[in-house]
Design an enzyme around this catalytic site. Structure first.
Site, PDB file in Angstrom:
ATOM      1  N   HIS A  17       0.946  -1.173  -0.052  1.00  0.00           N
ATOM      2  CA  HIS A  17      -0.035  -0.169  -0.048  1.00  0.00           C
ATOM      3  C   HIS A  17       1.047   1.262   0.151  1.00  0.00           C
ATOM      4  O   HIS A  17       0.600   2.375  -0.715  1.00  0.00           O
ATOM      5  CB  HIS A  17      -0.913   0.088   1.300  1.00  0.00           C
ATOM      6  CG  HIS A  17      -1.868  -0.917   1.313  1.00  0.00           C
ATOM      7  ND1 HIS A  17      -2.073  -1.786   2.444  1.00  0.00           N
ATOM      8  CD2 HIS A  17      -2.666  -1.259   0.681  1.00  0.00           C
ATOM      9  CE1 HIS A  17      -2.896  -2.634   2.260  1.00  0.00           C
ATOM     10  NE2 HIS A  17      -3.650  -2.569   1.240  1.00  0.00           N
ATOM     11  N   LYS A  41     -15.644  -7.816   1.539  1.00  0.00           N
ATOM     12  CA  LYS A  41     -15.012  -8.514   2.693  1.00  0.00           C
ATOM     13  C   LYS A  41     -15.908  -8.440   3.839  1.00  0.00           C
ATOM     14  O   LYS A  41     -16.601  -7.711   4.312  1.00  0.00           O
ATOM     15  CB  LYS A  41     -13.498  -7.611   3.051  1.00  0.00           C
ATOM     16  CG  LYS A  41     -12.784  -7.729   1.672  1.00  0.00           C
ATOM     17  CD  LYS A  41     -11.181  -6.977   1.983  1.00  0.00           C
ATOM     18  CE  LYS A  41     -10.529  -6.844   1.062  1.00  0.00           C
ATOM     19  NZ  LYS A  41      -9.227  -6.148   1.041  1.00  0.00           N
ATOM     20  N   ARG A  91      -1.992  -5.897  -8.524  1.00  0.00           N
ATOM     21  CA  ARG A  91      -0.939  -7.016  -8.385  1.00  0.00           C
ATOM     22  C   ARG A  91      -1.131  -7.816  -9.708  1.00  0.00           C
ATOM     23  O   ARG A  91      -0.916  -7.639 -10.599  1.00  0.00           O
ATOM     24  CB  ARG A  91      -1.246  -7.703  -6.991  1.00  0.00           C
ATOM     25  CG  ARG A  91      -0.609  -6.831  -5.728  1.00  0.00           C
ATOM     26  CD  ARG A  91      -1.257  -7.307  -4.816  1.00  0.00           C
ATOM     27  NE  ARG A  91      -2.925  -6.963  -4.520  1.00  0.00           N
ATOM     28  CZ  ARG A  91      -3.634  -7.065  -3.312  1.00  0.00           C
ATOM     29  NH1 ARG A  91      -2.908  -7.247  -2.458  1.00  0.00           N
ATOM     30  NH2 ARG A  91      -4.570  -6.694  -3.561  1.00  0.00           N
ATOM     31  N   SER A 129      -2.734  -7.418   3.092  1.00  0.00           N
ATOM     32  CA  SER A 129      -2.952  -7.585   4.411  1.00  0.00           C
ATOM     33  C   SER A 129      -3.331  -9.154   4.992  1.00  0.00           C
ATOM     34  O   SER A 129      -2.894  -9.271   5.998  1.00  0.00           O
ATOM     35  CB  SER A 129      -4.055  -6.563   4.598  1.00  0.00           C
ATOM     36  OG  SER A 129      -3.842  -5.485   4.273  1.00  0.00           O
TER      37      SER A 129
HETATM   38  P1  ADP Z   1      -6.016  -6.063   0.427  1.00  0.00           P
HETATM   39  O1  ADP Z   1      -6.277  -6.236  -1.120  1.00  0.00           O
HETATM   40  O2  ADP Z   1      -4.453  -6.047   0.442  1.00  0.00           O
HETATM   41  O3  ADP Z   1      -6.829  -6.410   1.397  1.00  0.00           O
HETATM   42  P2  ADP Z   1      -6.903  -3.220   0.335  1.00  0.00           P
HETATM   43  O4  ADP Z   1      -8.490  -3.409   0.175  1.00  0.00           O
HETATM   44  O5  ADP Z   1      -6.760  -2.554   1.596  1.00  0.00           O
HETATM   45  O6  ADP Z   1      -6.136  -4.451   0.275  1.00  0.00           O
HETATM   46  O7  ADP Z   1      -6.348  -2.751  -1.008  1.00  0.00           O
HETATM   47  C1  ADP Z   1      -6.303  -1.179  -1.362  1.00  0.00           C
HETATM   48  C2  ADP Z   1      -5.659  -1.037  -2.389  1.00  0.00           C
HETATM   49  O8  ADP Z   1      -4.170  -1.314  -2.394  1.00  0.00           O
HETATM   50  C3  ADP Z   1      -6.087  -1.836  -3.720  1.00  0.00           C
HETATM   51  O9  ADP Z   1      -6.038  -1.047  -4.864  1.00  0.00           O
HETATM   52  C4  ADP Z   1      -5.148  -2.797  -3.845  1.00  0.00           C
HETATM   53  O10 ADP Z   1      -4.963  -3.320  -5.016  1.00  0.00           O
HETATM   54  C5  ADP Z   1      -3.863  -2.069  -3.592  1.00  0.00           C
HETATM   55  N1  ADP Z   1      -2.898  -2.877  -2.763  1.00  0.00           N
HETATM   56  C6  ADP Z   1      -2.891  -3.780  -1.837  1.00  0.00           C
HETATM   57  N2  ADP Z   1      -1.870  -4.626  -1.693  1.00  0.00           N
HETATM   58  C7  ADP Z   1      -1.091  -4.088  -2.529  1.00  0.00           C
HETATM   59  C8  ADP Z   1       0.466  -4.516  -2.743  1.00  0.00           C
HETATM   60  N3  ADP Z   1       1.059  -5.435  -2.369  1.00  0.00           N
HETATM   61  N4  ADP Z   1       1.083  -3.691  -4.085  1.00  0.00           N
HETATM   62  C9  ADP Z   1       0.364  -2.794  -4.740  1.00  0.00           C
HETATM   63  N5  ADP Z   1      -0.899  -2.468  -4.427  1.00  0.00           N
HETATM   64  C10 ADP Z   1      -1.677  -3.008  -3.420  1.00  0.00           C
END
Ligand code: ADP
Length: 165
Positions: A17, A41, A91, A129
């Site tokens: 993030h 989720k 990703r 996460s």
């Molecule tokens: P997750 O998918 O890990 O539960 P979130 O819902 O908080 O995370 O994701 C928020 C944003 O951050 C999304 O656009 C997701 O694609 C991006 N994101 C999450 N993890 C990564 C990562 N490892 N590298 C790049 N972007 C990420």
């Protein structure tokens, strides 16, 4: 003033993030990291306040980045915040379909809402996460996955079992 919003659950914030936030901060005048509700989720491990607090700590020193949260629609938030873009990280291919759908829905709800995708850094490609939570729950080392300034807080918090767990 060009304002971008980086929305997500951030449960908790990871280096994946943070990389996207840092890159967005180079392109936009201001970036709002938005803790939002993801209906897909089930439930989060960290409370909203905890997630906001961890992000606050992780973005210290990033002058044009701030944190906020919303219970409403992202499209409405963008309008109210006078933001012109949603910045997301992509990703693997698995992110694509969901993100594409969200971006089209947001565009319908707010025609001014442009979604910009950054490709994840190679080292963060498999970082999420939920992976962090799984590793930590088995006592594994998560120091390469979360910002150092919040590592101990995340570890302590994930070790605490709540009644019924
Ligand atoms: P997750 O998918 O890990 O539960 P979130 O819902 O908080 O995370 O994701 C928020 C944003 O951050 C999304 O656009 C997701 O694609 C991006 N994101 C999450 N993890 C990564 C990562 N490892 N590298 C790049 N972007 C990420």
């Amino acid at each position: 003033m060009r304002i971008a919003v980086c929305p997500g659950s951030f449960d908790p914030i990871t280096l994946g993030h943070l990389d996207i936030i840092r890159r967005a901060a180079k392109l936009f005048d201001q970036v709002i990291v938005l803790v939002s509700i993801n209906a897909a989720k089930n439930s989060c491990s960290f409370t909203r306040e905890e997630r906001l607090h961890l992000i606050e700590k992780a973005i210290v020193g990033m002058e044009n980045v701030r944190v906020d949260s919303t219970d409403g629609l992202l499209a409405d938030y963008l309008r109210d915040a006078h933001a012109c873009a949603i910045v997301k990280g992509l990703r693997a291919v698995s992110d694509f379909e969901y993100e594409f759908q969200m971006s089209l829905a947001n565009k319908r709800l707010n025609p001014d809402a442009e979604t910009i995708f950054f490709t994840a850094a190679a080292e963060n490609m498999y970082l999420s996460s939920s992976i962090v939570k799984q590793i930590a729950s088995f006592g594994g080392d998560i120091s390469e996955f979360v910002p150092g300034c919040i590592l101990e807080e995340i570890k302590e918090r994930l070790c605490q079992k709540r009644p019924g767990e």
